[in-house]
Design a protein around this motif. Sequence first.
Motif, PDB file in Angstrom:
ATOM      1  N   GLY B 138       0.817  -1.215   0.000  1.00  0.00           N
ATOM      2  CA  GLY B 138       0.000   0.000   0.000  1.00  0.00           C
ATOM      3  C   GLY B 138       0.851   1.265   0.000  1.00  0.00           C
ATOM      4  O   GLY B 138       0.465   2.286  -0.572  1.00  0.00           O
ATOM      5  N   ALA B 139       2.014   1.192   0.655  1.00  0.00           N
ATOM      6  CA  ALA B 139       2.924   2.348   0.648  1.00  0.00           C
ATOM      7  C   ALA B 139       3.522   2.538  -0.738  1.00  0.00           C
ATOM      8  O   ALA B 139       3.600   3.655  -1.257  1.00  0.00           O
ATOM      9  CB  ALA B 139       4.027   2.152   1.691  1.00  0.00           C
ATOM     10  N   ILE B 140       3.921   1.431  -1.370  1.00  0.00           N
ATOM     11  CA  ILE B 140       4.475   1.510  -2.738  1.00  0.00           C
ATOM     12  C   ILE B 140       3.452   2.166  -3.664  1.00  0.00           C
ATOM     13  O   ILE B 140       3.782   3.076  -4.443  1.00  0.00           O
ATOM     14  CB  ILE B 140       4.854   0.103  -3.259  1.00  0.00           C
ATOM     15  N   LEU B 141       2.190   1.718  -3.577  1.00  0.00           N
ATOM     16  CA  LEU B 141       1.139   2.265  -4.451  1.00  0.00           C
ATOM     17  C   LEU B 141       0.980   3.770  -4.237  1.00  0.00           C
ATOM     18  O   LEU B 141       0.835   4.534  -5.190  1.00  0.00           O
ATOM     19  CB  LEU B 141      -0.203   1.580  -4.173  1.00  0.00           C
ATOM     20  N   THR B 142       0.978   4.190  -2.971  1.00  0.00           N
ATOM     21  CA  THR B 142       0.799   5.614  -2.681  1.00  0.00           C
ATOM     22  C   THR B 142       1.980   6.429  -3.196  1.00  0.00           C
ATOM     23  O   THR B 142       1.796   7.448  -3.865  1.00  0.00           O
ATOM     24  CB  THR B 142       0.612   5.821  -1.173  1.00  0.00           C
ATOM     25  N   PHE B 143       3.204   5.989  -2.894  1.00  0.00           N
ATOM     26  CA  PHE B 143       4.374   6.760  -3.350  1.00  0.00           C
ATOM     27  C   PHE B 143       4.380   6.848  -4.873  1.00  0.00           C
ATOM     28  O   PHE B 143       4.668   7.898  -5.452  1.00  0.00           O
ATOM     29  CB  PHE B 143       5.673   6.128  -2.836  1.00  0.00           C
ATOM     30  N   ARG B 144       4.044   5.743  -5.535  1.00  0.00           N
ATOM     31  CA  ARG B 144       4.012   5.750  -7.005  1.00  0.00           C
ATOM     32  C   ARG B 144       2.921   6.673  -7.535  1.00  0.00           C
ATOM     33  O   ARG B 144       3.078   7.285  -8.598  1.00  0.00           O
ATOM     34  CB  ARG B 144       3.766   4.330  -7.531  1.00  0.00           C
ATOM     35  N   SER B 145       1.786   6.779  -6.804  1.00  0.00           N
ATOM     36  CA  SER B 145       0.704   7.634  -7.291  1.00  0.00           C
ATOM     37  C   SER B 145       1.140   9.102  -7.279  1.00  0.00           C
ATOM     38  O   SER B 145       0.525   9.929  -7.944  1.00  0.00           O
ATOM     39  CB  SER B 145      -0.579   7.428  -6.471  1.00  0.00           C
ATOM     40  N   TYR B 146       2.210   9.420  -6.541  1.00  0.00           N
ATOM     41  CA  TYR B 146       2.800  10.771  -6.580  1.00  0.00           C
ATOM     42  C   TYR B 146       4.045  10.801  -7.471  1.00  0.00           C
ATOM     43  O   TYR B 146       4.834  11.723  -7.385  1.00  0.00           O
ATOM     44  CB  TYR B 146       3.103  11.259  -5.158  1.00  0.00           C
ATOM     45  N   GLN B 147       4.191   9.781  -8.283  1.00  0.00           N
ATOM     46  CA  GLN B 147       5.288   9.692  -9.261  1.00  0.00           C
ATOM     47  C   GLN B 147       6.661   9.791  -8.598  1.00  0.00           C
ATOM     48  O   GLN B 147       7.600  10.368  -9.147  1.00  0.00           O
ATOM     49  CB  GLN B 147       5.120  10.772 -10.350  1.00  0.00           C
ATOM     50  N   ALA B 148       6.765   9.189  -7.382  1.00  0.00           N
ATOM     51  CA  ALA B 148       8.056   9.177  -6.688  1.00  0.00           C
ATOM     52  C   ALA B 148       8.908   8.016  -7.183  1.00  0.00           C
ATOM     53  O   ALA B 148       8.402   7.015  -7.673  1.00  0.00           O
ATOM     54  CB  ALA B 148       7.831   9.040  -5.190  1.00  0.00           C
ATOM     55  N   GLU B 149      10.242   8.169  -7.056  1.00  0.00           N
ATOM     56  CA  GLU B 149      11.173   7.072  -7.272  1.00  0.00           C
ATOM     57  C   GLU B 149      11.404   6.395  -5.924  1.00  0.00           C
ATOM     58  O   GLU B 149      11.647   7.078  -4.934  1.00  0.00           O
ATOM     59  CB  GLU B 149      12.530   7.606  -7.765  1.00  0.00           C
ATOM     60  N   ILE B 150      11.338   5.073  -5.898  1.00  0.00           N
ATOM     61  CA  ILE B 150      11.544   4.363  -4.636  1.00  0.00           C
ATOM     62  C   ILE B 150      12.916   3.683  -4.639  1.00  0.00           C
ATOM     63  O   ILE B 150      13.201   2.854  -5.504  1.00  0.00           O
ATOM     64  CB  ILE B 150      10.433   3.318  -4.393  1.00  0.00           C
ATOM     65  N   GLU B 151      13.765   4.102  -3.694  1.00  0.00           N
ATOM     66  CA  GLU B 151      15.030   3.406  -3.435  1.00  0.00           C
ATOM     67  C   GLU B 151      14.745   2.343  -2.391  1.00  0.00           C
ATOM     68  O   GLU B 151      14.121   2.647  -1.373  1.00  0.00           O
ATOM     69  CB  GLU B 151      16.061   4.361  -2.825  1.00  0.00           C
ATOM     70  N   SER B 152      15.220   1.127  -2.579  1.00  0.00           N
ATOM     71  CA  SER B 152      14.920   0.097  -1.583  1.00  0.00           C
ATOM     72  C   SER B 152      16.178  -0.641  -1.146  1.00  0.00           C
ATOM     73  O   SER B 152      17.069  -0.909  -1.952  1.00  0.00           O
ATOM     74  CB  SER B 152      13.877  -0.875  -2.127  1.00  0.00           C
ATOM     75  N   ILE B 153      16.240  -0.943   0.153  1.00  0.00           N
ATOM     76  CA  ILE B 153      17.407  -1.561   0.778  1.00  0.00           C
ATOM     77  C   ILE B 153      16.976  -2.929   1.316  1.00  0.00           C
ATOM     78  O   ILE B 153      15.983  -3.008   2.039  1.00  0.00           O
ATOM     79  CB  ILE B 153      17.889  -0.706   1.982  1.00  0.00           C
ATOM     80  N   PRO B 154      17.717  -3.995   0.996  1.00  0.00           N
ATOM     81  CA  PRO B 154      17.321  -5.329   1.448  1.00  0.00           C
ATOM     82  C   PRO B 154      17.166  -5.415   2.958  1.00  0.00           C
ATOM     83  O   PRO B 154      17.801  -4.665   3.708  1.00  0.00           O
ATOM     84  CB  PRO B 154      18.485  -6.218   0.991  1.00  0.00           C
ATOM     85  N   LEU B 155      16.294  -6.336   3.384  1.00  0.00           N
ATOM     86  CA  LEU B 155      16.177  -6.607   4.815  1.00  0.00           C
ATOM     87  C   LEU B 155      16.547  -8.062   5.086  1.00  0.00           C
ATOM     88  O   LEU B 155      16.650  -8.882   4.174  1.00  0.00           O
ATOM     89  CB  LEU B 155      14.765  -6.283   5.320  1.00  0.00           C
ATOM     90  N   ASP B 156      16.823  -8.356   6.351  1.00  0.00           N
ATOM     91  CA  ASP B 156      16.990  -9.734   6.797  1.00  0.00           C
ATOM     92  C   ASP B 156      16.139  -9.920   8.056  1.00  0.00           C
ATOM     93  O   ASP B 156      15.217  -9.117   8.270  1.00  0.00           O
ATOM     94  CB  ASP B 156      18.474 -10.064   7.037  1.00  0.00           C
ATOM     95  N   ASP B 157      16.421 -10.922   8.868  1.00  0.00           N
ATOM     96  CA  ASP B 157      15.521 -11.140  10.013  1.00  0.00           C
ATOM     97  C   ASP B 157      15.681 -10.079  11.110  1.00  0.00           C
ATOM     98  O   ASP B 157      14.991 -10.132  12.130  1.00  0.00           O
ATOM     99  CB  ASP B 157      15.629 -12.569  10.556  1.00  0.00           C
ATOM    100  N   GLN B 158      16.574  -9.114  10.896  1.00  0.00           N
ATOM    101  CA  GLN B 158      16.679  -7.945  11.775  1.00  0.00           C
ATOM    102  C   GLN B 158      16.073  -6.708  11.097  1.00  0.00           C
ATOM    103  O   GLN B 158      16.396  -5.579  11.477  1.00  0.00           O
ATOM    104  CB  GLN B 158      18.141  -7.641  12.102  1.00  0.00           C
TER     105      GLN B 158
END
Lengths: 407, 407
Positions: B138-158
């Motif tokens: 839902g956050a991805i959809l909202t940010f994209r609806s404002y034509q934002a670029e999303i930088e994403s950083i991998p996660l692990d169990d922390q």
Amino acid sequence: MNKITGKLKMEDLFSERVAGMHSSEIRELLKLLDRPEMISFAGGLPNPDAFPIEKMKRVVSHVMEVHAREALQYGTTEGHAKLRHVICGGMDDHYGVSGLDVKNIMITNGSQQGLNLLSQLFLNPGDRVLTSDPTYLGAILTFRSYQAEIESIPLDDQGIRVELLAERLAYLEKAATLPKFIYLIPSFQNPTGVTIPEENRREIYRLLEKYGLLLIEDDPYGLLRFEGDHVPLLKSMDVSDRVVYLGTFSKILAPGYRVAWMIATEEIITKATIAKQAQDLCTNTFGQYCVFEAIYHDVLFPHIAEIVRLYKGKRDCMLTSMDRYFPDNISYTRPQGGMFLWVTLPESYDAFKMLSSAIEKNVAYVIGTPFFPNGGGHNTFRLNYSYASDDLIEEGIRRLADVIKAQ
Amino acid sequence: MNKITGKLKMEDLFSERVAGMHSSEIRELLKLLDRPEMISFAGGLPNPDAFPIEKMKRVVSHVMEVHAREALQYGTTEGHAKLRHVICGGMDDHYGVSGLDVKNIMITNGSQQGLNLLSQLFLNPGDRVLTSDPTYLGAILTFRSYQAEIESIPLDDQGIRVELLAERLAYLEKAATLPKFIYLIPSFQNPTGVTIPEENRREIYRLLEKYGLLLIEDDPYGLLRFEGDHVPLLKSMDVSDRVVYLGTFSKILAPGYRVAWMIATEEIITKATIAKQAQDLCTNTFGQYCVFEAIYHDVLFPHIAEIVRLYKGKRDCMLTSMDRYFPDNISYTRPQGGMFLWVTLPESYDAFKMLSSAIEKNVAYVIGTPFFPNGGGHNTFRLNYSYASDDLIEEGIRRLADVIKAQ
């Protein structure tokens, strides 16, 4: 861009569209009007005496007894299926719009969200919207929040002046700057209370056809007619899918459930649904169940007649008091329904300057200027007659007459 | 621009941002899952058994008996004053965030609206947002609806990998492309169920200070901890007003009232209030009254312990079944709270292709790919354990194990 710094630079963080955001003058003003001795004609609130509280106690209890597991859960983005279905039938029975399918209907968090969704779907920064002048302030705020340019056409006691609209559209077409859509409240308009007659509506629809335009018909007050003949909705003339219709339960049941609806082509509803997913996932399910059960148990429609009786009395009270106390050089509309009427002072008067004298005398109105997207209206103001008691309406109008006479 | 034509050219009317809108894969998928024989781990719904229906019958009746005239009326855009006040106190007592004022709190139509308002306030087209990878759809959809670029950083169990976050921020700072804000769900994240430990939160906060950044802490599940020690909120470390906090009653009371809250500086709340005026005027008043009275009559907090007991049992049931039936080469998270866990298949598996076999066997999950803003995750999927009954959880996991083994 942010610098390496201990301090957040908020002014660098806010988006460009924030620059166009201003607090609604009406809402800010309302905060000043909490004094108990104030007679306020400034708000736009339905009268709580118009809420069917006793009947809704039974409806709400029924929702909790029978439907709680669904009514307390998330719902679909389009809205409660049974509510959308009953709106389909209701548009035919009560609004004269036939041939709708459930897929043409979505539930919104008030008609304001309908306006916001449509703005998101259609408006790039710099795009044009065409409205009457004056028009609903909440619509102006929404269109501006999408950085739209608002073209506005004067209205008279027949609503938007159709001959001027035709001229302007011809001009805009030549300049290749036609609006993305036209926005109108054809019945008992906010802020003026005026209604567009049928022949003018048919001419407006012809203009939509001629210029290939879309129109938003915002209709919160249409069923609150006190007298005179029903005027067909623009949506009822819509053979070519040019009209998006916004209806709401706020003025005919209660605003607190925050349930309204939008009618449009399946294509627009599908896109609006995607936009709404990102905006708020869904409208509150509980309120949708309460509204549906109010219709299903036949609480809603018989109740509208009671609201009409209540508001007609208040309008009569206000107009009678104005006829009696106001000086002859003041003109005002005589609405056949809705919640508002509109006062025009002589050109030399300033409704904003006069407001502080009015507030000193504990009576308040909303100045007209914020309703004019492109300036003007310094000598106008809006009066709401739905909220105050009849006694206070007469007393408030008497005080207001004194303020006007002192100018 | 529209031409003089009988036909509306809708493709010319829609705004540029509509091009970036796609229907949520999850929501579209959910429509296919209505078969009664389907065991669905695909949704994200609270269990209706977790709704305090009997107690809420009394609360809702009380609202109608005592507060109907206010609860059925429009409310202020900021939200019901008493509810904002009690949230102030609750943030101190239950969330470890002290020193708040009512002016720091606004009520929203779900946390999704909080995300939308913050996006409207901060994101110009092309601006950057930084999230974990995967993150809430839902956050991805909202940010994209404002034509934002999303930088994403991998996660692990922390949770988000803090050393990679530090590296990326150093790089983005040099490239003068720092994000407008970081978005995280630090506790029992959707979709993975992982929680960021305290020392990593402190390091993230140091990075906010170092790079002058804002962070949105989305916390729908924080109070749903089954075991292990409470981890302080990022908001509780926020000495420099860098954290905007989003809380909601959807998972701890019921989603159907659609009531959530945002905590931020008075400046941000003021601007968000103006934005919300144009979006929907106010959150449904009736739901806000129901939620306030649920807190005031001490229904809410004792009830959270019951939800935790219910969901802990369901998580145990799902993990025990997975331990028993799943092949050894499948890994999955073991969340200490919340509603979701996350499965990683061997690289050669394709969770999307496998889904049709799963649906044939009447068991469903959500594929992982939509949660990755920049691609990846073909061999991952999300399981929800809050909704299905214990019996169906075991049976569904057994079927799913068969599907996996058949690959």
